[in-house]
Design an enzyme around this catalytic site. Structure first.
Site, PDB file in Angstrom:
ATOM      1  N   HIS A  18       0.842  -1.211   0.000  1.00  0.00           N
ATOM      2  CA  HIS A  18       0.000   0.000   0.000  1.00  0.00           C
ATOM      3  C   HIS A  18       0.878   1.262   0.000  1.00  0.00           C
ATOM      4  CE1 HIS A  18      -3.071  -2.708   2.217  1.00  0.00           C
ATOM      5  NE2 HIS A  18      -3.560  -2.496   1.007  1.00  0.00           N
ATOM      6  N   LYS A  42     -18.935  -6.163   7.631  1.00  0.00           N
ATOM      7  CA  LYS A  42     -17.787  -6.993   7.318  1.00  0.00           C
ATOM      8  C   LYS A  42     -16.918  -7.171   8.561  1.00  0.00           C
ATOM      9  CE  LYS A  42     -14.383  -7.358   3.768  1.00  0.00           C
ATOM     10  NZ  LYS A  42     -13.641  -6.727   2.686  1.00  0.00           N
ATOM     11  N   ARG A  91      -1.857  -5.858  -8.665  1.00  0.00           N
ATOM     12  CA  ARG A  91      -0.703  -6.742  -8.507  1.00  0.00           C
ATOM     13  C   ARG A  91      -0.747  -7.784  -9.619  1.00  0.00           C
ATOM     14  NH1 ARG A  91      -2.551  -7.908  -2.579  1.00  0.00           N
ATOM     15  NH2 ARG A  91      -4.370  -8.001  -3.889  1.00  0.00           N
ATOM     16  N   SER A 129      -2.737  -8.068   2.458  1.00  0.00           N
ATOM     17  CA  SER A 129      -3.085  -8.050   3.893  1.00  0.00           C
ATOM     18  C   SER A 129      -3.563  -9.435   4.329  1.00  0.00           C
ATOM     19  CB  SER A 129      -4.193  -7.032   4.164  1.00  0.00           C
ATOM     20  OG  SER A 129      -3.787  -5.758   3.789  1.00  0.00           O
TER      21      SER A 129
HETATM   22  O1  PNS Z   1      -9.174  -3.104  -0.031  1.00  0.00           O
HETATM   23  P1  PNS Z   1     -10.452  -3.592  -0.644  1.00  0.00           P
HETATM   24  O2  PNS Z   1     -11.272  -4.337   0.380  1.00  0.00           O
HETATM   25  O3  PNS Z   1     -10.217  -4.393  -1.896  1.00  0.00           O
HETATM   26  O4  PNS Z   1     -11.281  -2.273  -1.069  1.00  0.00           O
HETATM   27  C1  PNS Z   1     -12.547  -2.382  -1.663  1.00  0.00           C
HETATM   28  C2  PNS Z   1     -13.257  -1.005  -1.758  1.00  0.00           C
HETATM   29  C3  PNS Z   1     -13.344  -0.348  -0.399  1.00  0.00           C
HETATM   30  C4  PNS Z   1     -12.510  -0.121  -2.704  1.00  0.00           C
HETATM   31  C5  PNS Z   1     -14.693  -1.289  -2.327  1.00  0.00           C
HETATM   32  O5  PNS Z   1     -15.303  -2.299  -1.586  1.00  0.00           O
HETATM   33  C6  PNS Z   1     -15.585  -0.044  -2.313  1.00  0.00           C
HETATM   34  O6  PNS Z   1     -15.346   0.914  -2.980  1.00  0.00           O
HETATM   35  N1  PNS Z   1     -16.686  -0.086  -1.506  1.00  0.00           N
HETATM   36  C7  PNS Z   1     -17.578   1.033  -1.335  1.00  0.00           C
HETATM   37  C8  PNS Z   1     -18.976   0.722  -1.848  1.00  0.00           C
HETATM   38  C9  PNS Z   1     -19.080   0.958  -3.337  1.00  0.00           C
HETATM   39  O7  PNS Z   1     -18.903   2.060  -3.825  1.00  0.00           O
HETATM   40  N2  PNS Z   1     -19.387  -0.119  -4.067  1.00  0.00           N
HETATM   41  C10 PNS Z   1     -19.511  -0.093  -5.509  1.00  0.00           C
HETATM   42  C11 PNS Z   1     -18.169  -0.334  -6.176  1.00  0.00           C
HETATM   43  S1  PNS Z   1     -18.442  -0.907  -7.763  1.00  0.00           S
END
Ligand code: PNS
Length: 168
Positions: A18, A42, A91, A129
Site C-alpha cells: 500500500h 464486514k 498486482r 493483507s
Molecule cells: O481493499 P479492498 O477491500 O479491496 O477495497 C474495496 C473497496 C473499499 C474499494 C470497495 O469495496 C468499495 O469501494 N466499496 C464502497 C462501496 C461501493 O462504492 N461499491 C460499488 C463499487 S463498484
C-alpha cells in the site's frame, strides 16, 4: 485546481505494498486521500480506529497525504471530496477481473471520476493483507512486508486472540 485522488480500501492492515502505491500516486497527484471503507457488516481483524492510527503513523513522512474513512458509495464520497480520480493498486492478473468490474461500475455511476491503476514494485507483487495475516497467525516471518509498527500490532492481536480462545 489541485489534482486530488482517493486511494480507497480496507487496509486491514496497511502493508508495504500500500505504501508503495501511495508513493507512486503522489508523483501523479497533488493530494492523496487514503480512505478506509467503514462497513459494519464486514468482519475485520483491526477496528477502523486502529487501521486509521496505523495508516497515520506509517504515512506521516509523506506530505499531501490525508487519512480518512467513508461509508456508502465510493464515487459519492470521491465527489464530496472533490477528487478527480480513484487510485487502486494492481498486482497479479488475479486482481484484474474484480478491479475492472469495479472501475467500470464506478464510471457508470459517475462519469467525471476516473480510476487509475498503478503497479507496485516487483517485490511487492505478492504482498496482501490477507496473506500477511495468515502468515503471522501461524508464526511465519513477515519482515519487509509491513512496517515495524504493523508487525508489532499484528503479533499482539493474534496473541490476544489465542489467549481469549484458550480461556474461552
Ligand atoms: O481493499 P479492498 O477491500 O479491496 O477495497 C474495496 C473497496 C473499499 C474499494 C470497495 O469495496 C468499495 O469501494 N466499496 C464502497 C462501496 C461501493 O462504492 N461499491 C460499488 C463499487 S463498484
Amino acid at each position: 485546481m489541485p489534482k486530488v485522488v482517493i486511494y480507497p480500501g480496507s487496509f486491514d492492515p496497511v502493508t508495504n505494498g500500500h505504501i508503495d502505491i501511495v508513493e507512486r500516486g503522489l508523483k501523479l497527484f497533488d493530494k492523496l486521500i487514503v480512505s478506509i471503507l467503514y462497513n459494519p457488516n464486514k468482519k475485520y481483524l483491526f477496528a477502523l480506529e486502529e487501521r486509521m492510527e496505523m495508516l497515520k503513523d506509517c504515512l506521516k513522512k509523506f506530505k499531501n497525504v490525508e487519512i480518512d474513512s467513508f461509508d456508502g458509495l465510493l464515487v459519492d464520497y470521491a465527489a464530496s471530496r472533490k477528487a478527480h480520480a480513484i487510485l487502486r493498486g494492481l498486482r497479479a492478473m488475479s486482481d484484474f477481473e474484480y478491479e475492472f468490474q469495479m472501475a467500470l461500475m464506478n464510471r457508470r455511476l459517475n462519469r467525471e471520476i476516473q480510476t487509475v491503476f498503478l503497479m507496485p514494485g516487483l517485490r511487492r507483487i505478492f504482498t496482501s493483507s490477507t496473506i500477511i495475516k495468515e502468515i503471522v497467525q501461524f508464526g511465519g516471518n513477515i519482515d519487509g512486508m509491513v512496517p515495524a509498527l504493523v508487525k508489532k500490532k499484528l503479533k499482539k492481536k493474534f496473541a490476544l486472540e489465542l489467549e481469549s480462545r484458550q480461556s474461552g
